[in-house]
Design an enzyme around this catalytic site. Structure first.
Site, mmCIF file in Angstrom:
data_model
loop_
_atom_site.group_PDB
_atom_site.id
_atom_site.type_symbol
_atom_site.label_atom_id
_atom_site.label_comp_id
_atom_site.label_asym_id
_atom_site.label_seq_id
_atom_site.Cartn_x
_atom_site.Cartn_y
_atom_site.Cartn_z
ATOM 1 N N ASN A 155 -64.225 -25.268 47.745
ATOM 2 C CA ASN A 155 -63.830 -26.679 47.877
ATOM 3 C C ASN A 155 -64.998 -27.646 48.072
ATOM 4 O O ASN A 155 -64.869 -28.823 47.750
ATOM 5 C CB ASN A 155 -62.762 -26.845 48.964
ATOM 6 C CG ASN A 155 -63.256 -26.516 50.349
ATOM 7 O OD1 ASN A 155 -64.181 -25.731 50.514
ATOM 8 N ND2 ASN A 155 -62.634 -27.102 51.342
ATOM 9 N N GLU A 253 -66.961 -19.889 59.409
ATOM 10 C CA GLU A 253 -66.298 -21.191 59.530
ATOM 11 C C GLU A 253 -65.017 -21.111 58.718
ATOM 12 O O GLU A 253 -65.064 -20.821 57.512
ATOM 13 C CB GLU A 253 -67.199 -22.329 59.044
ATOM 14 C CG GLU A 253 -68.310 -22.688 60.023
ATOM 15 C CD GLU A 253 -67.829 -23.014 61.436
ATOM 16 O OE1 GLU A 253 -66.682 -23.479 61.595
ATOM 17 O OE2 GLU A 253 -68.586 -22.768 62.390
ATOM 18 N N CYS A 287 -61.335 -28.452 54.684
ATOM 19 C CA CYS A 287 -61.010 -27.756 55.936
ATOM 20 C C CYS A 287 -60.715 -28.772 57.033
ATOM 21 O O CYS A 287 -59.979 -28.479 57.972
ATOM 22 C CB CYS A 287 -62.146 -26.845 56.352
ATOM 23 S SG CYS A 287 -63.708 -27.703 56.485
HETATM 24 P P1 NAP Z 1 -61.353 -17.678 50.748
HETATM 25 O O1 NAP Z 1 -60.309 -17.249 49.813
HETATM 26 O O2 NAP Z 1 -61.368 -17.075 52.110
HETATM 27 O O3 NAP Z 1 -62.752 -17.422 50.013
HETATM 28 C C1 NAP Z 1 -63.982 -17.770 50.592
HETATM 29 C C2 NAP Z 1 -65.068 -16.888 50.003
HETATM 30 O O4 NAP Z 1 -64.859 -15.540 50.426
HETATM 31 C C3 NAP Z 1 -65.062 -16.854 48.483
HETATM 32 O O5 NAP Z 1 -66.376 -16.720 48.004
HETATM 33 C C4 NAP Z 1 -64.263 -15.591 48.202
HETATM 34 O O6 NAP Z 1 -64.492 -15.074 46.910
HETATM 35 C C5 NAP Z 1 -64.794 -14.684 49.286
HETATM 36 N N1 NAP Z 1 -63.966 -13.528 49.608
HETATM 37 C C6 NAP Z 1 -62.646 -13.330 49.330
HETATM 38 N N2 NAP Z 1 -62.264 -12.110 49.793
HETATM 39 C C7 NAP Z 1 -63.347 -11.554 50.384
HETATM 40 C C8 NAP Z 1 -63.582 -10.317 51.042
HETATM 41 N N3 NAP Z 1 -62.617 -9.393 51.216
HETATM 42 N N4 NAP Z 1 -64.823 -10.059 51.521
HETATM 43 C C9 NAP Z 1 -65.810 -10.965 51.389
HETATM 44 N N5 NAP Z 1 -65.659 -12.151 50.751
HETATM 45 C C10 NAP Z 1 -64.433 -12.447 50.261
HETATM 46 O O7 NAP Z 1 -61.332 -19.262 50.964
HETATM 47 P P2 NAP Z 1 -61.272 -20.403 49.843
HETATM 48 O O8 NAP Z 1 -59.912 -20.431 49.251
HETATM 49 O O9 NAP Z 1 -62.434 -20.286 48.926
HETATM 50 O O10 NAP Z 1 -61.502 -21.704 50.715
HETATM 51 C C11 NAP Z 1 -60.477 -22.342 51.407
HETATM 52 C C12 NAP Z 1 -60.535 -21.964 52.886
HETATM 53 O O11 NAP Z 1 -61.830 -22.251 53.386
HETATM 54 C C13 NAP Z 1 -59.583 -22.794 53.724
HETATM 55 O O12 NAP Z 1 -59.004 -21.973 54.701
HETATM 56 C C14 NAP Z 1 -60.498 -23.833 54.366
HETATM 57 O O13 NAP Z 1 -60.036 -24.369 55.568
HETATM 58 C C15 NAP Z 1 -61.732 -23.023 54.572
HETATM 59 N N6 NAP Z 1 -62.910 -23.884 54.709
HETATM 60 C C16 NAP Z 1 -63.485 -23.989 55.949
HETATM 61 C C17 NAP Z 1 -64.572 -24.832 56.132
HETATM 62 C C18 NAP Z 1 -65.230 -24.937 57.479
HETATM 63 O O14 NAP Z 1 -66.398 -25.326 57.549
HETATM 64 N N7 NAP Z 1 -64.536 -24.636 58.562
HETATM 65 C C19 NAP Z 1 -65.074 -25.566 55.052
HETATM 66 C C20 NAP Z 1 -64.454 -25.427 53.811
HETATM 67 C C21 NAP Z 1 -63.379 -24.573 53.641
HETATM 68 P P3 NAP Z 1 -63.413 -15.364 45.717
HETATM 69 O O15 NAP Z 1 -63.194 -16.818 45.719
HETATM 70 O O16 NAP Z 1 -64.129 -14.904 44.522
HETATM 71 O O17 NAP Z 1 -62.184 -14.619 46.078
#
Ligand code: NAP
Length: 487
Positions: A155, A253, A287
């Site tokens: 995002n 995070e 987020c």
């Molecule tokens: P996500 O599905 O958890 O993916 C995040 C990253 O982790 C991606 O690179 C993903 O790869 C990878 N990943 C997925 N499964 C994994 C595993 N088993 N082991 C290691 N890495 C793995 O999250 P998203 O959909 O990209 O992002 C949305 C989430 O991020 C929301 O919950 C949002 O609140 C959170 N977020 C938090 C912050 C903060 O600073 N607190 C900032 C931005 C977003 P793939 O995409 O290739 O599956």
């Protein structure tokens, strides 16, 4: 396997690797999913081993070089990124559906992050501590960790990788970066920026592929000395387990259920405008997006009337349209997930805006969902507890500031929050009692200065902070050194 020019590459040891250890994944434009932007290759064990080896070999020369040499690279990267600002804005709009105006601001933020951490490379990295022994000198030295895994979400495909990569580099670490698969094209272009800036080979390695396979393998790879992750809490919990098992440092995070508290004495026009923006811009996919408005009961009607007017003024349009404010959801699965939350919310409260996919013919090929407001949702409803990550705001009633605080603190998350009021005592009470890492008064829950600490409390974070002066804590380890006189 040889690939064509529309296919992306991994970047390992300073070389673009056109290989895939599995089927390519099409990278789609979420505003119009008939458009395929690129084909994403899969890094398997072979590519990952090469990346780990490259990061290991590059670590000593990079970490033992001068801070000034590292600063010079980061300054050059900032200049290259600034010169390609509009290209990155258009790219992020196409690839992750970020409205192009906001995408441009993200590119600007990326430049600021690079410049900030370039300066950090020549700032003090330890302190002198008086020794008990006469004639001795004692000091702490902050040293880099080694090869660090960077795992980033889709995002903020530029700013979040940069607020991990820039401090990792500045303090002397090397990197293996796995971006979200749906943001692979932006990642590929960002690595080009570092290559053009003259980053030595092996210092930053990019591996592309699926999180569930490659991300998992990366976290568990012996060559990785620390993991910095931003993403969902489910994946974060898994990473924490793996990293703890190997006793390596990790930083998570994760999600939020961010609230805006609106009291009766607030400037309701200001509150409505900022809550509308915080909840609906970029389709609520930040987020820090505002997901709940907790409003004192006597104010709900007046606030909701202003709020819906403000939301209607935000154009729902393809992200590449210059006027777009809301944009699409990232995937069809996300669109379906938001629809289900809206359906559940409608059973508990009154839908006063949106609630379904738009009927507009021009939006049918994209993953759009109407900005949705549901009033009167109970605090324990699923839609009031779970992160929706879409353009859906629930409005909840509270008798006073005390009840508003209780509702606000009543989820597992603690990322960002805002309070709208003119009452200084209510604001002081709120600042003390709210359990969130980022706390605003009369401001939006989204957007934090690029040089200010960023992170959450409770289920939103592993309790470290990113950005600004906080970043050194994660990306270095302290050595306590004492030098005594020779006998
Ligand atoms: P996500 O599905 O958890 O993916 C995040 C990253 O982790 C991606 O690179 C993903 O790869 C990878 N990943 C997925 N499964 C994994 C595993 N088993 N082991 C290691 N890495 C793995 O999250 P998203 O959909 O990209 O992002 C949305 C989430 O991020 C929301 O919950 C949002 O609140 C959170 N977020 C938090 C912050 C903060 O600073 N607190 C900032 C931005 C977003 P793939 O995409 O290739 O599956």
């Amino acid at each position: 396997m040889a690939v064509d020019s529309a296919t992306l590459s991994h970047f390992v040891g300073g070389e673009w690797l056109s290989i895939s250890e599995g089927d390519h994944t099409p990278d789609l434009n979420p505003s119009d999913a008939t458009q395929v932007l690129a084909q994403v290759p899969q890094a398997g064990p072979q590519t990952l081993d090469r990346a780990a080896e490259a990061a290991k070999s590059a670590f000593r020369p990079w970490s033992r070089g001068t801070g000034q040499a590292r600063a010079d690279v980061l300054h050059r990267a900032a200049n290259v990124l600034a010169s390609r600002r509009d290209e990155f804005a258009a790219l992020m709009a196409s690839e992750v559906g970020k409205p192009i105006g906001e995408a441009g601001m993200e590119a600007d933020r990326g430049v600021m992050i690079l410049r900030y951490f370039a300066e950090e490379a020549v700032h003090p990295n330890g302190s002198v501590i008086p020794a008990q022994q006469a004639g001795s000198i004692q000091f702490t030295l902050r040293q880099p960790l080694g090869p660090v895994a960077v795992i980033s979400p889709w995002n903020f495909p530029l700013a979040i990788p940069l607020w991990k990569i820039a401090p990792a580099l500045t303090y002397g670490n090397t990197i293996i970066w796995k971006p979200a698969e749906v943001a692979s094209l932006t990642a590929h272009r960002l690595v080009e920026v570092f290559a053009e800036a003259g980053l030595p080979e092996g210092v930053l390695n990019l591996v592309l592929g699926k999180g569930s396979v490659l991300g998992d393998a990366l976290v568990n790879h012996d060559g990785v000395r620390a993991v910095t992750f931003t993403g969902s809490d489910g994946v974060g919990a898994r990473i924490a387990k793996s990293a703890s098992r190997r006793n390596i440092k990790y930083q998570l995070e994760m999600g939020g259920k961010n609230a805006a508290l609106v009291l009766g004495d607030a400037d309701l026009d200001q509150a409505a405008k900022l809550v509308a923006a915080g909840a609906m811009r970029f389709a609520g996919q930040k987020c820090t997006a505002t997901s709940r408005a907790i409003v004192t009961s006597d104010t709900v009607d007046a606030f909701v009337e202003r709020l819906t007017q403000q939301i209607k003024a935000l154009p729902l349009a393809p992200a590449t349209d210059p006027g777009s404010a809301v944009g699409p959801l990232i995937t069809q699965d996300s669109q379906e997930k938001v629809r289900k939350y809206a359906e559940e919310g409608a059973r508990s409260g009154e839908v006063v805006l949106g609630g379904s996919k738009p009927s507009d013919e021009a939006l049918q090929e994209g993953y759009f969902f109407e900005p949705t407001v549901i009033v009167g949702v109970a605090p324990d409803a699923t839609v009031a507890q779970e992160e929706v990550f879409g353009p859906l705001l629930v409005v909840q009633r509270a008798a006073d500031i005390a009840e508003a605080l209780q509702i606000a603190n009543g989820t597992k998350y603690g990322l960002s929050v805002s309070l709208f009021t003119r009452d200084i005592n209510a604001a002081l009470e709120y600042i003390q009692e709210i359990e969130c890492g980022m706390v605003r008064v009369n401001g939006d829950t989204t957007g934090v200065d690029p040089h200010a600490p960023f992170g959450g409390m409770r289920g939103s974070s592993s309790h470290s902070r990113e950005q600004g002066p906080a970043a050194i804590e994660f990306f270095t380890e302290t050595k306590t050194v004492q030098i005594n006189q020779a006998g």
